[in-house]
Enzyme design. Structure first.
Site, mmCIF file in Angstrom:
data_model
loop_
_atom_site.group_PDB
_atom_site.id
_atom_site.type_symbol
_atom_site.label_atom_id
_atom_site.label_comp_id
_atom_site.label_asym_id
_atom_site.label_seq_id
_atom_site.Cartn_x
_atom_site.Cartn_y
_atom_site.Cartn_z
ATOM 1 N N LYS A 172 0.845 -1.195 0.000
ATOM 2 C CA LYS A 172 0.000 0.000 0.000
ATOM 3 C C LYS A 172 0.886 1.253 0.000
ATOM 4 C CE LYS A 172 -2.191 3.338 2.686
ATOM 5 N NZ LYS A 172 -1.879 4.288 1.658
ATOM 6 N N GLY A 230 2.842 5.242 13.164
ATOM 7 C CA GLY A 230 3.665 4.122 13.625
ATOM 8 C C GLY A 230 3.166 3.573 14.956
ATOM 9 N N GLU A 245 9.833 2.363 10.726
ATOM 10 C CA GLU A 245 10.848 3.380 10.408
ATOM 11 C C GLU A 245 10.129 4.715 10.449
ATOM 12 O OE1 GLU A 245 13.968 2.658 9.944
ATOM 13 O OE2 GLU A 245 13.849 0.503 9.669
ATOM 14 N N CYS A 279 13.319 11.851 6.066
ATOM 15 C CA CYS A 279 13.337 11.452 7.479
ATOM 16 C C CYS A 279 14.688 11.790 8.088
ATOM 17 C CB CYS A 279 13.036 9.973 7.615
ATOM 18 S SG CYS A 279 14.044 8.972 6.540
ATOM 19 N N GLU A 374 9.158 17.206 14.616
ATOM 20 C CA GLU A 374 9.515 17.054 13.201
ATOM 21 C C GLU A 374 8.630 17.969 12.368
ATOM 22 O OE1 GLU A 374 8.390 13.449 11.031
ATOM 23 O OE2 GLU A 374 10.448 13.298 10.316
HETATM 24 P P1 NAD Z 1 2.187 8.976 7.243
HETATM 25 O O1 NAD Z 1 2.462 8.297 8.539
HETATM 26 O O2 NAD Z 1 1.143 10.007 7.206
HETATM 27 O O3 NAD Z 1 1.783 7.891 6.135
HETATM 28 C C1 NAD Z 1 2.605 6.785 5.821
HETATM 29 C C2 NAD Z 1 1.746 5.696 5.180
HETATM 30 O O4 NAD Z 1 0.828 5.190 6.160
HETATM 31 C C3 NAD Z 1 0.875 6.180 4.020
HETATM 32 O O5 NAD Z 1 0.826 5.183 3.029
HETATM 33 C C4 NAD Z 1 -0.478 6.370 4.684
HETATM 34 O O6 NAD Z 1 -1.557 6.286 3.775
HETATM 35 C C5 NAD Z 1 -0.497 5.206 5.649
HETATM 36 N N1 NAD Z 1 -1.418 5.348 6.788
HETATM 37 C C6 NAD Z 1 -1.948 6.477 7.304
HETATM 38 N N2 NAD Z 1 -2.736 6.181 8.370
HETATM 39 C C7 NAD Z 1 -2.685 4.832 8.531
HETATM 40 C C8 NAD Z 1 -3.255 3.935 9.480
HETATM 41 N N3 NAD Z 1 -4.031 4.358 10.465
HETATM 42 N N4 NAD Z 1 -2.960 2.625 9.362
HETATM 43 C C9 NAD Z 1 -2.150 2.171 8.378
HETATM 44 N N5 NAD Z 1 -1.587 2.979 7.451
HETATM 45 C C10 NAD Z 1 -1.845 4.301 7.526
HETATM 46 O O7 NAD Z 1 3.600 9.554 6.743
HETATM 47 P P2 NAD Z 1 3.912 10.383 5.409
HETATM 48 O O8 NAD Z 1 3.394 11.768 5.565
HETATM 49 O O9 NAD Z 1 3.534 9.611 4.211
HETATM 50 O O10 NAD Z 1 5.518 10.411 5.451
HETATM 51 C C11 NAD Z 1 6.249 11.308 6.218
HETATM 52 C C12 NAD Z 1 6.752 10.669 7.496
HETATM 53 O O11 NAD Z 1 7.487 9.496 7.182
HETATM 54 C C13 NAD Z 1 7.704 11.543 8.272
HETATM 55 O O12 NAD Z 1 7.423 11.446 9.643
HETATM 56 C C14 NAD Z 1 9.070 10.941 7.958
HETATM 57 O O13 NAD Z 1 10.063 11.187 8.921
HETATM 58 C C15 NAD Z 1 8.717 9.497 7.885
HETATM 59 N N6 NAD Z 1 9.731 8.762 7.135
HETATM 60 C C16 NAD Z 1 10.558 7.917 7.815
HETATM 61 C C17 NAD Z 1 11.552 7.233 7.150
HETATM 62 C C18 NAD Z 1 12.467 6.290 7.869
HETATM 63 O O14 NAD Z 1 13.049 5.433 7.220
HETATM 64 N N7 NAD Z 1 12.643 6.398 9.179
HETATM 65 C C19 NAD Z 1 11.709 7.400 5.773
HETATM 66 C C20 NAD Z 1 10.849 8.275 5.101
HETATM 67 C C21 NAD Z 1 9.853 8.940 5.800
#
Ligand code: NAD
Length: 482
Positions: A172, A230, A245, A279, A374
């Site tokens: 997804k 997360g 992550e 990130c 962040e």
């Molecule tokens: P997000 O948490 O909003 O979404 C990530 C994914 O989760 C998307 O596909 C989203 O549709 C899905 N999602 C949302 N709600 C959900 C739920 N309740 N259950 C299951 N899935 C759900 O994050 P984003 O805005 O897409 O990305 C930015 C974030 O990602 C930042 O916090 C960044 O630091 C982090 N990030 C971390 C890493 C790493 O490796 N540590 C790498 C890249 C980005």
């Protein structure tokens, strides 16, 4: 016509009958329409993946590796076109868009080779005529949930190890970058990934992500995204194996003996590359007070030279969407209220798209909100300190622990920083970004739950170890008793 879901080797419509749109964040033009998947689609994808798993787990890993190499080769042939797609759908400048695709190529190649390793170990037995070893087993069906900021690289960091270990996948992607996901899955299909082995379900976090997280027949979740989601994943995945992550509040320490020009290059790349939406983006600079003014002066001059606009011909592209702009604006107004000193930027650029000025605040202390949370935008907090001990204390004063860096020419300070900074990554005389696929990647503290992706450790997340004893004595032998 809307792009489809990919389930059991076929491109199909969602049972919701609904679609959603992906746009170019630089001009708000439509990239395409995509299926708004739901729980029923997830169920179909999981069933297809369960069926495919029966055969895929028995394919010899080197043969799986041949398919992964083919994926890498097709990605390489299309790198230019796909790099532009990253720029168009996600916004980052073209060099970084190409880098995103290159990282996916590297990961598929690396994991293809892993097909000829997947090491267990052999050891001794306390009994005569008894052999003991460990072997790696796949987990089953794995749910992969990804963000938008690396739309090729992050899915590759998960799909390649998941497949080489013999798992089947329900993928997804983020709803901000579904076109990149569709292109990647088309390449997997073309490279010969058998039907049902990788299934793509586009759609929202609540309609697709949640059913994946809670699905009783999914064995593991690999999630990259925000700390908030997360935590939801951790709380709702039950006994599944979970890899998280999450976010970062990454730091560069600049000591008074550092090469300041080198540090400025690293800070600009770390803070404003990808418009601060990595990130591992640098969002704090801790600087020795003796060199604060000189560093700030050089930093402001260098930042002013950056061009902002469409990523195909500018240094800094747009933020991902309107919500991201509002979030950055919110943090800037908090920083002003908390009396951090605005040195540069601070404004949205009034034109179509989601552009924002690179922004620098100074006189920031650990108690300030922009030193803790962040922001995920081009906002940098400069934090002057009186000595090295205070620099380490400030560096560790956050709940996240992903990336960190120190600029110094004192080898003793460099090694103390390596030992004492609480982070999954520490760079010396280099920026907070620059991971390579054959080394582990991940964070400590609130950045995750200890999982590491990439390299040999990337295999751990997608496999489990079975311990095997072979008794060739021809009689019953009892460990600890005989
Ligand atoms: P997000 O948490 O909003 O979404 C990530 C994914 O989760 C998307 O596909 C989203 O549709 C899905 N999602 C949302 N709600 C959900 C739920 N309740 N259950 C299951 N899935 C759900 O994050 P984003 O805005 O897409 O990305 C930015 C974030 O990602 C930042 O916090 C960044 O630091 C982090 N990030 C971390 C890493 C790493 O490796 N540590 C790498 C890249 C980005």
């Amino acid at each position: 016509m809307a792009h489809k879901l990919y389930i059991n080797g076929r491109w199909v419509e969602s049972s919701s009958g609904k679609t959603f749109k992906s746009i170019n964040p630089a001009n708000e033009k439509t990239i395409g329409y995509f299926q708004a998947g739901n729980k029923k689609d997830v169920d179909k994808a999981v069933n297809a993946a369960i069926k495919a798993y029966k055969k895929w787990r028995l394919v010899p890993p080197p043969k799986r590796g041949e398919i992964l190499l083919e994926v890498a080769s097709i990605l390489r042939k299309r790198k230019k076109k796909l790099g532009k797609l990253v720029t168009d759908e996600m916004g980052k400048q073209i060099k970084e868009g190409l880098g995103d695709v290159q990282e996916a190529i590297d990961m598929f190649e690396y994991m293809a080779g892993e097909g000829r390793r997947l090491f267990g170990f052999t050891t001794t037995s306390e009994l005569r005529n008894k052999f003991s070893m460990t072997i790696r087993m796949p987990l089953g069906v794995v749910g992969l949930i990804t963000p938008w900021n690396f739309p090729f690289a992050i899915p590759a960091w998960k799909i390649a190890p998941a497949l080489i270990c013999g798992n089947t996948v329900v993928f997804k992607p983020s709803s901000d970058t579904p076109m990149c996901a569709v292109e990647l899955v088309k390449i997997l299909e073309e490279a010969g990934v058998p039907k049902g082995v990788v299934n793509l379900v586009t759609g929202s976090g609540s309609e697709v992500g949640v059913p994946i997280v809670k699905h009783p027949k999914i064995a593991a979740i690999s999630f990259t995204g925000s700390r908030e989601v997360g935590k939801f994943v951790a709380a709702n995945a039950g006994l599944k194996k979970v890899g998280l992550e999450l976010g970062g509040k990454n730091v560069i320490i600049v000591m008074d003996d550092a090469d300041l020009d080198l540090a400025v290059d690293g800070i600009i790349w770390g803070a404003f590359g990808t418009t601060g939406q990595r990130c591992t983006a640098t969002s704090r600079v801790i600087v020795h007070k003796r060199v604060r003014d000189e560093l700030l002066d050089k930093l402001v001059r260098a930042t002013k030279k950056l061009t902002i606009g469409y990523g195909m011909n500018h240094d800094i592209g747009p933020l991902i969407n309107e919500r991201a702009v509002e979030k950055v604006e919110r943090y800037i107004s908090i920083a002003k209220k908390e009396r951090c000193k605005l040195v540069l930027g601070g404004n949205r650029i009034p034109r179509k798209g989601f552009f924002f000025e690179p922004t620098i605040f100074t006189n920031v202390k650990p108690k300030h909100t922009i030193a803790q949370e962040e922001i995920f935008g081009p906002v940098l907090a400069i934090m002057p300190v009186k000595n090295f001990d205070q620099a380490i204390e400030y560096a560790n004063s956050v709940s996240y622990g992903l990336s960190s860096a120190i600029y110094t020419n004192d080898v003793n300070k460099a090694f103390i920083a390596i030992r004492d900074i609480e982070a999954g990554l520490t760079y010396v005389n280099s920026s907070t970004i620059g991971s390579e696929v054959h080394l582990p990647f991940g964070g400590v503290k609130d950045t995750g739950n200890g999982a590491r992706e990439g390299g040999i450790l990337g295999i751990e997340e997608f496999s489990e170890v079975k311990t095997v004893y072979v008794d060739y004595s021809g009689k019953l032998q009892k460990a600890q008793i005989d």
